[in-house]
Design an enzyme around this catalytic site. Sequence first.
Site, short mmCIF file in Angstrom:
data_model
loop_
_atom_site.label_atom_id
_atom_site.label_comp_id
_atom_site.label_asym_id
_atom_site.label_seq_id
_atom_site.Cartn_x
_atom_site.Cartn_y
_atom_site.Cartn_z
N THR A 264 -4.42 -9.06 1.00
CA THR A 264 -3.79 -9.00 -0.31
C THR A 264 -4.24 -10.16 -1.17
O THR A 264 -4.40 -11.29 -0.68
CB THR A 264 -2.25 -8.98 -0.21
OG1 THR A 264 -1.69 -9.04 -1.53
CG2 THR A 264 -1.72 -10.15 0.61
N SER A 265 -4.43 -9.89 -2.45
CA SER A 265 -4.83 -10.94 -3.39
C SER A 265 -3.65 -11.80 -3.79
O SER A 265 -3.82 -12.84 -4.44
CB SER A 265 -5.45 -10.31 -4.65
OG SER A 265 -4.53 -9.43 -5.27
N ASN B 162 0.82 -1.21 0.00
CA ASN B 162 0.00 0.00 0.00
C ASN B 162 0.86 1.26 0.00
O ASN B 162 2.00 1.26 0.44
CB ASN B 162 -0.93 -0.01 1.20
CG ASN B 162 -1.89 -1.18 1.17
OD1 ASN B 162 -2.14 -1.77 0.12
ND2 ASN B 162 -2.43 -1.54 2.32
N HIS C 114 5.90 -0.33 -2.77
CA HIS C 114 5.56 0.54 -3.90
C HIS C 114 5.69 2.02 -3.54
O HIS C 114 5.11 2.87 -4.21
CB HIS C 114 4.15 0.23 -4.39
CG HIS C 114 3.99 -1.18 -4.85
ND1 HIS C 114 2.87 -1.95 -4.60
CD2 HIS C 114 4.84 -2.00 -5.53
CE1 HIS C 114 3.04 -3.16 -5.12
NE2 HIS C 114 4.22 -3.21 -5.68
#
EC number: 2.3.1.286
Length: 248
Positions: A189-190, A103, A120
């Site tokens: 989270t996927s 995130n 990120h």
Amino acid sequence: MKDMIRRAAENLMAAKRVVALTGAGISVESGIPPFRGRGGIWERVDPMVFGHIDTFEKDPETVWRVLIRDLKTIIDRAAPNDGHKGLARLEAMGRLKAVITQNVDGLHQAAGNTEVLEFHGTCALQRCMDCGGRTPTRDVDIARLPPRCPCGGVLRPDWVFFGEAIPPEALRRSRQLAAECDLMLVVGTSAVVHPAAYMPVIARDAGALVIEINPERTPLTGVVSDYLIKGGAGEVMNALISELEGMR
């Protein structure tokens, strides 16, 4: 779910080095939309155009107007939810060493976690493209786009655009933490975006227990993770913290 919560609490009490991996699902309860999936930002904005560094460098005004301005407004108003607070409480209890997150909202730090590896980058800070100075996003005036640094340079989110590399130190430290932990919590989270999604694999291969907290199954379920606790991050973390406090 009660039995699963009890099992997870017992595992956490027995573990010595716990690390969490989090994704967009933990921040949805704070009103921050995911980038991917149903209702995600990339449904309305082409990521390979407006999320790419080449587009930003050529036309920062348009990228600010189409993508960053609205996201800044959302993040400015957002506050940590019970999922973030639960992980911060785990750290305060001495049960959690670090958070690795995909995130960019800065909510783990706002909740109180002290070691947060941002795969990120972050939208909580803006970085000047000329002098490199950083400014809290909340303090950036967006009356005129693109906003500028006092030096005159264009401000950009301190995140990773498409076309840019993951920060090397974040990647190195995340791999180290994954390899050294004896329990990894995977929350919201996927597990489809790499290299972050590979961290549970590193943990499992090093002998760690991997526990998922997600509303639905993911590619990790039954393959990498030892078990899945189905539910929202806030609900599950509240139950888990309550169980742990009862054990203490």
